[in-house]
Write a protein that holds these residues in place. Sequence first.
Motif: not given
Length: 287
Positions: A213, A217, A240-243
Amino acid sequence: MKKISKAVFPVGGMGTRFLPATKSIPKELLPIIDKPLIQYAVEEAIMADIDTLIFITSASKHAISDHFDPMPDLREKFMRQNKIQLLEKLDTLPLSITRVFIPQGQPLGLGHAVLQAEAMIEEDEYFAVILADDFIVGDNSTTAELIQVATDQRAATISVEQVPEKRISSYGVIAPDTWTGNFCQVKSIVEKPSVADAPSDFGVIGRYVLPHKIFDYLKQTQEDKNNEIQLTDAIQGLVDENLLRAVKLSGQRFDCGSHAGFVLANLHVAMQNEELKETIVEHVNNV
């Protein structure tokens, strides 16, 4: 999570800081004593059980491909001459490793270079990114450490180290959450902040493990003032996705994109060789 088995090597840059040498020699082939930077980076990847190497390159950098060719004619010559030591030096890459070369077209930033690998990465797959400029010595593979945390946390990982205040503005800098052993969740990441704006002194170095992903971005990332796409800006989407997790570097890094770092890396490796060490010490004592 699927086994992480691919690594991307962005090697399309111009290497302007090392001109005129890099007019004809890719900066990744500059040697640390007798082994080029890109080979050290590839060996680190192989130590991490990577079996597919994806080089994002330029049309003028065929020498990198040449370096990893098996060279059967030269091998046969050395065998006839019983030059076993030279035979071993030809083994720059195991035959089981897959090499892929993708042209970048124009050097439009690290993010743009990574984006060129999209077709090679499956949608449910994570992959490593290794910058050969960051020469790392230590007992472990930094890439292997990132892969381990990525697998355990099911998240992207980046390698970080504390950097001097005067160098802060040269790095992507993270705001770390609480450290758990050698890693932490990343709260934010800023590309080349001023000292006043830096969220910490932990700078990102050239080792990453990223999910597919990241390409989404990257496609959304605006070019900076130099018309380049920065990987750090795209990574904020993972934050932002805590990834995103940061992993403290356990080895010693030399920034071989700079003259000082390159010289110090050569000196460090030379001092591990007793014969070279004796020569260096004798020379220094006579200066």
